[in-house]
Design a protein around this motif. Sequence first.
Motif, PDB file in Angstrom:
ATOM      1  N   VAL A  72       0.877  -1.172   0.000  1.00  0.00           N
ATOM      2  CA  VAL A  72       0.000   0.000   0.000  1.00  0.00           C
ATOM      3  C   VAL A  72       0.915   1.222   0.000  1.00  0.00           C
ATOM      4  CG1 VAL A  72      -1.643   1.316   1.395  1.00  0.00           C
ATOM      5  CG2 VAL A  72      -1.929  -1.149   1.135  1.00  0.00           C
ATOM      6  N   LYS A  73       0.763   2.053  -1.010  1.00  0.00           N
ATOM      7  CA  LYS A  73       1.644   3.228  -1.143  1.00  0.00           C
ATOM      8  C   LYS A  73       1.001   4.426  -0.441  1.00  0.00           C
ATOM      9  CE  LYS A  73       4.703   6.080  -2.649  1.00  0.00           C
ATOM     10  NZ  LYS A  73       5.869   6.171  -1.792  1.00  0.00           N
ATOM     11  N   ILE A  74       1.782   5.044   0.427  1.00  0.00           N
ATOM     12  CA  ILE A  74       1.290   6.212   1.155  1.00  0.00           C
ATOM     13  C   ILE A  74       2.013   7.456   0.630  1.00  0.00           C
ATOM     14  CG2 ILE A  74       1.031   7.249   3.461  1.00  0.00           C
ATOM     15  CD1 ILE A  74      -0.195   4.488   3.514  1.00  0.00           C
ATOM     16  N   SER A  75       1.248   8.506   0.351  1.00  0.00           N
ATOM     17  CA  SER A  75       1.840   9.798  -0.027  1.00  0.00           C
ATOM     18  C   SER A  75       1.246  10.866   0.871  1.00  0.00           C
ATOM     19  CB  SER A  75       1.449  10.166  -1.455  1.00  0.00           C
ATOM     20  OG  SER A  75       2.376   9.674  -2.364  1.00  0.00           O
ATOM     21  N   CYS A  76       2.089  11.722   1.409  1.00  0.00           N
ATOM     22  CA  CYS A  76       1.604  12.783   2.309  1.00  0.00           C
ATOM     23  C   CYS A  76       2.124  14.144   1.866  1.00  0.00           C
ATOM     24  CB  CYS A  76       2.134  12.569   3.722  1.00  0.00           C
ATOM     25  SG  CYS A  76       1.356  11.245   4.597  1.00  0.00           S
ATOM     26  N   ARG A  77       1.301  15.145   2.021  1.00  0.00           N
ATOM     27  CA  ARG A  77       1.715  16.529   1.783  1.00  0.00           C
ATOM     28  C   ARG A  77       1.187  17.381   2.928  1.00  0.00           C
ATOM     29  NH1 ARG A  77       3.908  13.860  -1.403  1.00  0.00           N
ATOM     30  NH2 ARG A  77       4.090  14.128  -3.657  1.00  0.00           N
ATOM     31  N   SER A  78       1.886  18.480   3.227  1.00  0.00           N
ATOM     32  CA  SER A  78       1.419  19.346   4.312  1.00  0.00           C
ATOM     33  C   SER A  78       1.785  20.788   4.039  1.00  0.00           C
ATOM     34  CB  SER A  78       2.043  18.901   5.640  1.00  0.00           C
ATOM     35  OG  SER A  78       3.442  19.097   5.584  1.00  0.00           O
ATOM     36  N   LYS A  79       1.273  21.656   4.912  1.00  0.00           N
ATOM     37  CA  LYS A  79       1.611  23.081   4.835  1.00  0.00           C
ATOM     38  C   LYS A  79       2.384  23.481   6.088  1.00  0.00           C
ATOM     39  CE  LYS A  79      -2.706  24.409   2.508  1.00  0.00           C
ATOM     40  NZ  LYS A  79      -4.079  24.850   2.820  1.00  0.00           N
ATOM     41  N   GLY A  80       3.178  24.527   5.974  1.00  0.00           N
ATOM     42  CA  GLY A  80       3.855  25.114   7.133  1.00  0.00           C
ATOM     43  C   GLY A  80       4.784  24.134   7.811  1.00  0.00           C
TER      44      GLY A  80
ATOM     45  N   ALA B 295       6.162  13.702   1.732  1.00  0.00           N
ATOM     46  CA  ALA B 295       6.839  12.465   2.126  1.00  0.00           C
ATOM     47  C   ALA B 295       5.977  11.278   1.713  1.00  0.00           C
ATOM     48  CB  ALA B 295       7.082  12.464   3.635  1.00  0.00           C
ATOM     49  N   GLY B 296       6.541  10.087   1.873  1.00  0.00           N
ATOM     50  CA  GLY B 296       5.793   8.893   1.493  1.00  0.00           C
ATOM     51  C   GLY B 296       6.326   7.679   2.210  1.00  0.00           C
ATOM     52  N   GLY B 297       5.661   6.574   1.986  1.00  0.00           N
ATOM     53  CA  GLY B 297       6.114   5.326   2.596  1.00  0.00           C
ATOM     54  C   GLY B 297       5.397   4.157   1.961  1.00  0.00           C
ATOM     55  N   ASP B 298       5.910   2.966   2.229  1.00  0.00           N
ATOM     56  CA  ASP B 298       5.278   1.731   1.757  1.00  0.00           C
ATOM     57  C   ASP B 298       4.724   1.022   2.976  1.00  0.00           C
ATOM     58  OD1 ASP B 298       6.322   2.349  -0.665  1.00  0.00           O
ATOM     59  OD2 ASP B 298       8.012   0.951  -0.528  1.00  0.00           O
ATOM     60  N   PHE B 299       3.461   0.626   2.922  1.00  0.00           N
ATOM     61  CA  PHE B 299       2.852  -0.049   4.056  1.00  0.00           C
ATOM     62  C   PHE B 299       2.565  -1.490   3.656  1.00  0.00           C
ATOM     63  CE2 PHE B 299      -1.055  -1.122   6.502  1.00  0.00           C
ATOM     64  CZ  PHE B 299      -0.484  -1.106   7.758  1.00  0.00           C
ATOM     65  N   LYS B 300       3.075  -2.419   4.448  1.00  0.00           N
ATOM     66  CA  LYS B 300       2.851  -3.829   4.116  1.00  0.00           C
ATOM     67  C   LYS B 300       1.629  -4.320   4.878  1.00  0.00           C
ATOM     68  CE  LYS B 300       7.617  -4.385   2.934  1.00  0.00           C
ATOM     69  NZ  LYS B 300       7.880  -2.943   3.199  1.00  0.00           N
TER      70      LYS B 300
END
Length: 352
Positions: free
Chosen positions: A287-295, A316-321
């Motif tokens: 499961v591919k995780i992608s994150c974005r944020s402000k500040g 940032a991102g990550g791989d979730f097994k």
Amino acid sequence: MIRSVINQEALDRLFQLLDQADNVVLTCHRSPDGDALGSVLALRRVLAQLGKNANVVIPDRYPATLAFLPTVNQIITFVEASKQPVVERLLDQAQLIFCLDFNSMQRIDTLGPLISNAKAPKVLIDHHERPEPVFDLCFSYPEMSSTCELVYRILMQSRMLPLIDKPVAICLYVGMMTDTGNFTYSCEDPDLYEIQASLMRRKINKQQLFAQAMNTFSEHSLRLQGYALDRKMTIHQPQGVAVITLDQEELLRYKYQRGDTEGLVNRPLSMPAVRCSIFVRQDPEIVKISCRSKGDLDVSRICSRYFGGGGHINAAGGDFKGTIQQALHIIEHEIIPELTPTEKQPTTIPNE
Ligand code: 5GP
Ligand code: MN
């Protein structure tokens, strides 16, 4: 005047290493983006101009949308079985290995152990937070927009700007453009625009490069993104967190191809009340995780803590097994509660 910010001792060491190396290998992270490919191709061409036998080896295939980059056809892809003996020989003969645009060997998949075990010194050139301590020489500058900016600065400080010809300029510009969303984030340093001007003097065509690298969506992918935003986005308040999920059945329905959801995770941030966006996609193995944020909301820490990943403060991102449901459980029961604002912490960033 572009500031000289690269550690001079590290630069001197780099050139000592280069003086002793004829055979050089360059690599970048899997699922390479414009910055990863742009930086390896630019540096390879400069090294070739210095008389080095320089080869680019990457973990998996590059997207068709980046096939316009100069000299992309010289890339050797490790995932192609027929190329594996070639890669092993190149790594065996290498006297110097450049690792660009990644901070941990896990990011280059099965190429990781081969590079780690190669006897040649490994030089990291990267802008991700917290690099693994496995490199012999580190140019790690997380405050920079892109690895391509960093390569430009290294060349500038080494008085090698004359080696930036038009193909090198194209590669460096594309990396800076794609990693900053066409200069909309990670782009507050005025030097960036002096670098841009210097690349433009090499007669690159900005408008054409934007169209080639960024206006590349198919009808299916646009409809998939519309569906995701309409039907699959949940907004959690008062935390200001948007979560989008796409499972295998949905991806299949929209004939998903790699790259089709590029940029989707950024879309929720266009709402002032959203300060963090999380996109969860079911890929074949993970499961591919992608994150974005402000500040100052640091998603690189969140991805590192909960999903074994990392990246930058705002991307940032990550791989979730596990399953999408398990990832969602972590997001809803651990991450979002952590982001609940206290009285002092506003839910939206003022003046954004
Ligand atoms: P994206 O969400 O576009 O895949 O990645 C955003 C940023 O996070 C990129 O700079 C990328 O290199 C980094 N990133 C994405 N996935 C991972 C991961 O699994 N591990 C680490 N360390 N960084 C990642
Ligand atoms: Mn990058």
